[in-house]
Design an enzyme around this catalytic site. Structure first.
Site, PDB file in Angstrom:
ATOM      1  N   LYS A 123       0.965   4.757  -2.632  1.00 18.20           N
ATOM      2  CA  LYS A 123       0.635   6.119  -2.216  1.00 18.20           C
ATOM      3  C   LYS A 123       1.828   7.057  -2.388  1.00 18.20           C
ATOM      4  CE  LYS A 123      -3.619   5.245  -1.208  1.00 18.20           C
ATOM      5  NZ  LYS A 123      -4.725   5.807  -2.015  1.00 18.20           N
TER       6      LYS A 123
ATOM      7  N   TYR B  91       0.816  -1.213   0.000  1.00 13.06           N
ATOM      8  CA  TYR B  91       0.000   0.000   0.000  1.00 13.06           C
ATOM      9  C   TYR B  91       0.851   1.266   0.000  1.00 13.06           C
ATOM     10  CZ  TYR B  91      -3.562   3.307   1.695  1.00 13.06           C
ATOM     11  OH  TYR B  91      -4.405   4.381   1.838  1.00 13.06           O
TER      12      TYR B  91
END
Length: 248
Positions: free
Chosen positions: A152, A148
């Site tokens: 980002k 993740y």
């Protein structure tokens, strides 16, 4: 440009709250996600203000069809909030290139695909507003965020580059970096989430930030400041601090 707001990832979490708040304020909103059923449920709350437009950000023809529907007549939403996202914890114990690729496919390439389709309309009109939802997880490499976090971080880098290139044009680029927000994506986390906030509160902060025109909208401020400060430290200090702070 029209006065509509297009929220991609508008069926759940922060995107859903943004749609409901904007609609309650009398704004016309288009919401997109893969689930037609969930989109219809959200649109049904304010049927006079919210329009459901299903898309899959991993599928280029799906995006192209949606953009043609919205912008084909030369006038479409002047604000696009790019909030589609996927999340799965990943640690070294469950390290997976397949999982990392799936997260990147949605979180980063999904945003890139939409921008690729919308940008020509904005550049032709010399007007438009793109809002990219990243995360404070993109500031610093974090345990359990090995899939993740990099997605980002890529969004933060992309937004910075777009902002630099678009400076002086009529096209606005904003970056949103929330901390932990109580949504279906974070519901499965088994670790403590500092400064956890409700989705409606996060949506209010994003709306205020969009109105304020600052490039970055980061919150909670204290959490964002802590991570930014750690990022500025030498690795010999920052990595032990991250390990201690995440109980590693």
């Amino acid at each position: 440009m029209g006065q509509k707001i297009w929220i991609i990832g508008g069926s759940t979490g922060i995107g859903r709250e943004l749609a409901l708040q904007y609609a309650a304020d009398g704004k016309d909103v288009v919401i997109s996600a893969r689930s037609e059923e969930t989109l219809a449920e959200v649109a049904g709350i304010h049927p006079d203000r919210i329009t459901a437009l299903p898309i899959d950000v991993t599928d280029v023809p799906s995006i192209s069809a949606a953009v043609e529907t919205l912008y084909g007549d030369g006038a479409g939403p002047d604000i696009v909030i790019l909030g589609a996202g996927a999340y799965q914890p990943m640690s070294v114990d469950h390290f997976s290139s397949e999982k990392a690729a799936k997260i990147m496919e949605v979180n980063y390439l999904g945003v890139v695909r939409v921008i690729e389709q919308v940008l020509p309309f904005y550049r032709k009109a010399n007007a438009g507003h793109l809002v990219v939802l990243a995360s404070v997880a993109g500031y610093q490499g974090l345990p359990l965020a090995l899939a993740y976090g990099p997605s980002k971080a890529a969004l933060i880098n992309l937004s910075e580059g777009l902002r630099a290139e678009m400076a002086g044009s009529g096209i606005s680029i904003q970056l949103v970096n929330p901390g932990f927000v109580k949504t279906p994506l974070t519901a499965g986390n088994k670790f403590p989430m500092p400064f956890l906030m409700e989705a409606d509160d996060a949506a209010r902060r994003i709306r205020k930030g969009i109105e304020g025109k600052s490039f970055e909208i980061a919150f909670p401020r204290r959490f964002a400041f802590i991570l930014k400060f750690i990022r500025m430290l030498p690795y010999a200090l920052s990595i032990p601090l991250i390990r201690k702070g995440t109980n590693q």
